[in-house]
Design a protein around this motif. Structure first.
Motif, PDB file in Angstrom:
ATOM      1  N   THR A 575       0.736  -0.976  -0.165  1.00 35.29           N
ATOM      2  CA  THR A 575      -0.613   0.118  -0.170  1.00 35.29           C
ATOM      3  C   THR A 575       0.675   1.244   0.240  1.00 35.29           C
ATOM      4  N   ARG A 576       1.628   1.125   1.085  1.00 34.70           N
ATOM      5  CA  ARG A 576       2.792   2.579   0.884  1.00 34.70           C
ATOM      6  C   ARG A 576       3.491   2.443   0.012  1.00 34.70           C
ATOM      7  N   GLN A 577       3.651   1.224  -1.038  1.00 36.23           N
ATOM      8  CA  GLN A 577       4.311   1.565  -2.488  1.00 36.23           C
ATOM      9  C   GLN A 577       3.515   1.827  -3.724  1.00 36.23           C
ATOM     10  N   LEU A 578       2.503   1.703  -3.989  1.00 40.51           N
ATOM     11  CA  LEU A 578       1.363   1.887  -4.772  1.00 40.51           C
ATOM     12  C   LEU A 578       1.099   3.969  -3.825  1.00 40.51           C
ATOM     13  N   ILE A 579       0.893   4.397  -2.831  1.00 41.58           N
ATOM     14  CA  ILE A 579       0.567   5.482  -2.827  1.00 41.58           C
ATOM     15  C   ILE A 579       1.252   6.218  -3.179  1.00 41.58           C
ATOM     16  N   GLU A 580       2.564   6.259  -2.418  1.00 42.02           N
ATOM     17  CA  GLU A 580       4.376   6.991  -3.301  1.00 42.02           C
ATOM     18  C   GLU A 580       3.819   7.324  -4.394  1.00 42.02           C
ATOM     19  N   ARG A 581       4.037   6.325  -4.928  1.00 43.60           N
ATOM     20  CA  ARG A 581       3.811   6.481  -7.421  1.00 43.60           C
ATOM     21  C   ARG A 581       2.252   6.254  -7.358  1.00 43.60           C
ATOM     22  N   ARG A 582       1.306   7.194  -6.832  1.00 45.93           N
ATOM     23  CA  ARG A 582      -0.086   7.472  -7.152  1.00 45.93           C
ATOM     24  C   ARG A 582      -0.239   7.964  -7.972  1.00 45.93           C
ATOM     25  N   ASP A 583       1.436   8.940  -8.665  1.00 45.64           N
ATOM     26  CA  ASP A 583       1.005  10.186  -9.618  1.00 45.64           C
ATOM     27  C   ASP A 583       1.473   9.578 -11.148  1.00 45.64           C
ATOM     28  N   MET A 584       1.830   8.634 -10.871  1.00 46.62           N
ATOM     29  CA  MET A 584       3.058   8.197 -12.079  1.00 46.62           C
ATOM     30  C   MET A 584       2.142   6.764 -12.366  1.00 46.62           C
ATOM     31  N   LEU A 585       1.176   5.956 -11.586  1.00 49.86           N
ATOM     32  CA  LEU A 585       0.150   5.372 -11.894  1.00 49.86           C
ATOM     33  C   LEU A 585      -1.021   5.655 -12.499  1.00 49.86           C
ATOM     34  N   ARG A 586      -1.266   7.237 -12.151  1.00 47.85           N
ATOM     35  CA  ARG A 586      -2.409   7.715 -12.765  1.00 47.85           C
ATOM     36  C   ARG A 586      -1.970   7.884 -14.326  1.00 47.85           C
ATOM     37  N   GLU A 587      -1.228   9.105 -13.717  1.00 52.53           N
ATOM     38  CA  GLU A 587      -0.750   9.687 -15.463  1.00 52.53           C
ATOM     39  C   GLU A 587      -0.677   8.609 -16.333  1.00 52.53           C
ATOM     40  N   TYR A 588       0.446   7.426 -16.221  1.00 54.48           N
ATOM     41  CA  TYR A 588       0.730   6.079 -16.769  1.00 54.48           C
ATOM     42  C   TYR A 588      -0.595   4.993 -17.242  1.00 54.48           C
ATOM     43  N   PHE A 589      -1.563   4.792 -16.503  1.00 52.25           N
ATOM     44  CA  PHE A 589      -1.741   3.162 -16.111  1.00 52.25           C
ATOM     45  C   PHE A 589      -3.348   3.320 -15.625  1.00 52.25           C
ATOM     46  N   ASN A 590      -3.479   4.425 -15.801  1.00 59.66           N
ATOM     47  CA  ASN A 590      -4.381   4.783 -14.709  1.00 59.66           C
ATOM     48  C   ASN A 590      -5.261   3.770 -14.135  1.00 59.66           C
ATOM     49  N   LEU A 591      -4.819   4.182 -13.126  1.00 57.37           N
ATOM     50  CA  LEU A 591      -4.838   3.547 -11.648  1.00 57.37           C
ATOM     51  C   LEU A 591      -4.892   4.157 -10.908  1.00 57.37           C
ATOM     52  N   ASP A 592      -5.821   4.382 -10.128  1.00 58.81           N
ATOM     53  CA  ASP A 592      -5.913   6.028  -9.509  1.00 58.81           C
ATOM     54  C   ASP A 592      -5.925   4.922  -8.507  1.00 58.81           C
ATOM     55  N   VAL A 593      -4.874   5.392  -7.233  1.00 58.39           N
ATOM     56  CA  VAL A 593      -5.345   5.083  -5.779  1.00 58.39           C
ATOM     57  C   VAL A 593      -5.121   6.399  -5.063  1.00 58.39           C
ATOM     58  N   SER A 594      -5.795   6.737  -4.044  1.00 57.10           N
ATOM     59  CA  SER A 594      -6.046   7.296  -2.953  1.00 57.10           C
ATOM     60  C   SER A 594      -4.583   7.658  -1.608  1.00 57.10           C
ATOM     61  N   GLU A 595      -4.727   8.896  -1.016  1.00 57.93           N
ATOM     62  CA  GLU A 595      -3.513   8.924  -0.694  1.00 57.93           C
ATOM     63  C   GLU A 595      -3.992   8.343   1.034  1.00 57.93           C
ATOM     64  N   ARG A 596      -5.025   7.717   1.147  1.00 59.25           N
ATOM     65  CA  ARG A 596      -5.455   7.131   2.234  1.00 59.25           C
ATOM     66  C   ARG A 596      -5.239   5.524   1.411  1.00 59.25           C
ATOM     67  N   GLY A 597      -5.150   4.866   0.957  1.00 60.52           N
ATOM     68  CA  GLY A 597      -4.765   3.323   0.297  1.00 60.52           C
ATOM     69  C   GLY A 597      -5.948   2.805  -0.323  1.00 60.52           C
ATOM     70  N   GLU A 598      -6.548   3.851  -0.611  1.00 63.07           N
ATOM     71  CA  GLU A 598      -7.865   3.215  -1.366  1.00 63.07           C
ATOM     72  C   GLU A 598      -7.516   3.280  -3.065  1.00 63.07           C
ATOM     73  N   LEU A 599      -8.820   2.122  -3.304  1.00 60.43           N
ATOM     74  CA  LEU A 599      -8.255   1.552  -4.860  1.00 60.43           C
ATOM     75  C   LEU A 599      -9.466   2.766  -5.551  1.00 60.43           C
ATOM     76  N   ILE A 600      -9.146   3.066  -6.676  1.00 59.87           N
ATOM     77  CA  ILE A 600     -10.705   3.845  -7.107  1.00 59.87           C
ATOM     78  C   ILE A 600     -10.385   3.641  -8.319  1.00 59.87           C
ATOM     79  N   THR A 601     -10.042   3.726  -9.489  1.00 58.18           N
ATOM     80  CA  THR A 601     -10.160   2.803 -10.537  1.00 58.18           C
ATOM     81  C   THR A 601      -9.190   2.027 -11.115  1.00 58.18           C
ATOM     82  N   LEU A 602      -9.352   1.161 -11.933  1.00 60.54           N
ATOM     83  CA  LEU A 602      -8.170   0.170 -11.882  1.00 60.54           C
ATOM     84  C   LEU A 602      -8.513  -0.065 -13.709  1.00 60.54           C
TER      85      LEU A 602
END
Length: 734
Positions: A575-602
């Motif tokens: 969860t910490r790894q995904l939160i730290e890289r949430r901007d890159m994941l949203r921009e390149y893969f449209n995988l949206d993770v909130s700051e609280r560690g919630e999965l919004i989109t796949l």
């Protein structure tokens, strides 16, 4: 005022009478021949790409069917092209690099009927004045190859003190031209180039243009010392195949063919143009006039104006246009690099071409593809929900111009997937559920909607290299099998095996292995432009990863690969790894993770197919240890591999057996669907299998047919089980 200033008259001051007298004119002198040659070379070879263009044209003129190009430092350090053409005679090598030496012109009138690329005999001469030039060539009637070195248009020894005459060496038929240290004696020109990568991109553009136009000629281009090729076009590739390899499947799948001719204006034109379903931010026009790559602002302006009525604001088309004009109407000798040509009746010819393209665009209906998806996080689906799409692409029936010859019986195969199937001849109790109407909506399926996100062009070197790696590993025969196959049916959902037909052969295919590679390629093709699977309520990543950890601990309980405390720390680490890289994941893969560690989109890869959410915990758990987050190329590849593994269709058991009483009643061990649905879990399993059969036949395998690049590794997932001609030979003996 000091003395120096006093000697220099101020602007506007009066001059003395003797100073106003005219001075004697300077004498005119002839420039030194070395200066003349360097000026001419500077006009023709402006950049490495111009030198390569001249060499490609010479190789094609020589009847080559294979061109291999190697580049170092953008062509400034090394530019090498190897062909299998006619070669150069040994006796002609002495004057090969002198100016105005050519085998294509004899008189000035020959310019009016010129039909070759090069004709003035300046390319090699110009290159030899600004680079170290080496030519190795062998003709068909020569017993060996000959190698010669050139400088300033003359033969020069390879080393000081040696003879300058060509040396006999071992070599294959054709010619290899090596250009080293381009612009070594013109430092001002060399300093003007900004970066080797920019020059290499220009080289790839030119090689791609000629690869599209020159059908029947194989092209390969790569950087020096690189194992992977940036461009690799086989000799039997069609125009659309070449466009797919170079410019991507996104444009190759949306092309319309057009052709027009007019004897009055003395021209005929043909080509391919993108339809209204494809657009990019910059117009791409591959224009060839009499097989010569040229530029025309008039053609570009007319085409952009034509497409403005079909594309959204800011959208531009892709057009490949081959224009053949009567040579007597064309002047090819107006530009040193032959980049421009003049021809008569330009406005009338352009208008005829635009009219032909406009007719094709108006005859084909197109629709925008959806980019997002709304999906409930629960496994139950609301009743009455259906798949939605704006409009379906309509296919245009093409009338056959000639009556085809009647094929032999051993070549008669079923090729239309819409004709009657064998399952329609079987009782419904034994055949299982089938989807008779491929366009029927899937009950309870997801609903699609538009998203405001604009499509972007990916220019990352790592992604381009990964795409090139996929293309270089392509197996031509297997790719053709999938490109021309007809889906037969599901054989074994547990082993994930289906049957397909290609030509007169029947194959068993491991669709698990094939789909995993396809989803990886789809991720590379749509990198940075994924759709989104949106959950109605965000999901807790820690809880999902914890489910994946519990399942993994059950499977590895006996092995004890990790101590319990390390297993317990996995959910928080991932969860910490995904939160730290949430901007890159949203921009390149449209995988949206909130700051609280919630999965919004796949990420959404394929419209009409939703991956099994039962695999989501394992997918999120593997994003921690199985993705190389510290290296860009390895990160992108490993993440896309894990995403493809998540999207791969799950294994399902066969239909549950009928109850014993019912089996005795049927007296044939037939499966009773109602009885199976009443057993524990039977209804859910039947629904999953029905959905899987729909996805396989109407979503996945049509997508494989359109854009799969089958690699060598996929050979282990395809087995030939029957050949119609072989079966005829067997039954002829009976």
């Amino acid at each position: 005022m000091d003395s120096a200033a006093a000697e220099t008259p101020l602007r506007g001051s009066k001059r003395k009478a003797e100073e106003a007298l005219p001075q004697a004119p300077k004498r005119i002198k002839a420039l030194d021949q070395d200066v003349v040659n360097k000026i001419a070379a500077g006009e023709i070879i402006v950049a490495p790409v111009h030198a390569l263009k001249e060499l490609i044209e010479n190789a094609v003129d020589a009847g080559s069917t294979s061109l291999e190009i190697v580049v170092k430092d953008g062509g400034l350090k090394l530019l090498q092209i190897t062909d299998n053409g006619h070669g150069i005679n040994r006796d002609d090598m002495a004057i090969l690099c002198e100016r105005f030496t050519t085998s294509k012109l004899k008189t000035f009138e020959d310019l009016t009927t010129i039909g070759t690329y090069g004709f003035r005999g300046e390319a090699l001469a110009s290159i030899s004045h600004i680079a170290h030039l080496t030519i190795t060539t062998k003709t068909a009637d020569s017993s060996c190859a000959w190698r010669a070195h050139y400088a300033d248009g003359k033969l020069t020894p390879a080393k000081p003190g040696q003879n300058a005459d060509p040396k006999p060496i071992a070599g294959r038929g054709g010619t290899q031209i090596t250009v080293e240290d381009l612009f070594y004696n013109v430092p001002s020109r060399k300093r003007a180039f900004r970066s080797p990568s920019e020059e290499y991109a220009k080289i790839l553009d030119v090689v791609g243009r000629y690869a599209v136009h020159c059908t029947g000629v194989a092209f390969s281009c790569k950087k020096h010392a690189d194992s992977a090729t940036s461009i690799s076009i086989p000799v039997n590739a069609t125009t659309v195949d070449s466009i797919r390899h170079i410019y991507g499947s996104a444009v190759a799948n949306e092309l319309l063919q057009f052709a027009v001719s007019d004897q009055k204006w003395g021209f005929k034109a043909s080509g391919w143009a993108s339809n209204a379903n494809y657009h990019v931010k910059k117009t791409t026009i591959l224009l060839f006039i009499n097989h010569r790559s040229v530029e025309s602002s008039a053609v570009k302006k007319a085409i952009e104006q034509l497409y403005s009525a079909f594309l959204p604001k800011g959208g531009h088309p892709f057009v490949y246009l081959s224009l053949d004009i009567d040579p007597q109407r064309v002047d090819v000798n107006i530009h040193p690099t032959k980049r421009e040509v003049n021809f008569l009746n330009e406005d009338e010819i352009i208008e005829s071409i635009c009219t032909a393209v406009h007719e094709q665009l108006t005859q084909v209906d197109t629709s925008r593809t959806f980019t997002t998806q709304s999906l409930l996080p629960s496994s139950t689906r609301p009743p009455g929900a259906t798949n939605a799409s704006s409009t379906a692409k309509s296919t245009q029936a093409r009338a056959k111009t000639q009556t085809p010859a009647r094929p032999y019986e051993n070549n008669l195969v079923r090729t239309d997937p819409n004709v009657r199937k064998i399952t329609s001849m079987l009782p419904s109790s034994t055949a299982g559920p089938t989807t008779s109407n491929p366009s029927a909506p899937n009950a309870g399926g997801p609903q699609y909607r538009h998203a405001p996100r604009e499509r972007t062009d990916c220019n990352l070197i790592t992604i381009k290299h990964l795409r090139a790696t996929v293309r270089s590993a392509m197996h031509a025969g297997l790719t053709e099998i999938f490109a021309s196959h007809t889906y037969v049916g599901l054989v074994d959902p547990l082993r994930r095996i289906v049957a397909i037909q290609s030509g007169v052969k029947l194959f068993l295919v491991d669709y698990g292995l094939i789909s995993q590679e396809y989803f990886y390629q789809l991720g590379l093709a749509n990198f940075g432009n994924f759709g989104a699977i949106t959950f109605e309520a965000p999901l807790d990543i820690r809880a999902l990863v914890r489910l994946g950890v519990d399942k993994a601990r059950e499977l590895e309980a006996e092995a004890e690969t990790m101590p319990p405390e390390e297993w317990d720390a996995v959910p928080e680490q991932v969860t910490r790894q995904l939160i730290e890289r949430r901007d890159m994941l949203r921009e390149y893969f449209n995988l949206d993770v909130s700051e609280r560690g919630e999965l919004i989109t796949l990420p959404l890869l394929l419209k009409g197919y939703t991956p099994s959410l039962a695999k989501l915990p394992r997918f999120l758990m593997r994003l921690g240890p199985c993705v190389e987050w510290d290296d860009e190329a390895a990160c992108f590849e490993s993440f896309l591999r894990e995403l493809a593994r998540f999207y791969t269709l799950e294994q399902l058991p066969p239909y549950p057996s009928a109850a014993p009483a019912q089996a005795q009643k049927d007296n044939a061990n037939e499966v009773d669907m109602e009885g199976a649905a009443q057993t524990e879990g039977g209804e859910e399993m039947v629904g999953k299998r029905q959905d899987m059969e729909r996805v396989l036949e109407h979503v996945l395998f049509p997508a494989l047919k359109a854009r799969l690049v089958a690699s060598q590794d996929l050979l282990r997932g395809v087995i030939e089980v029957a050949d119609l001609k072989g079966l005829y030979r067997v039954f002829e003996r009976c």
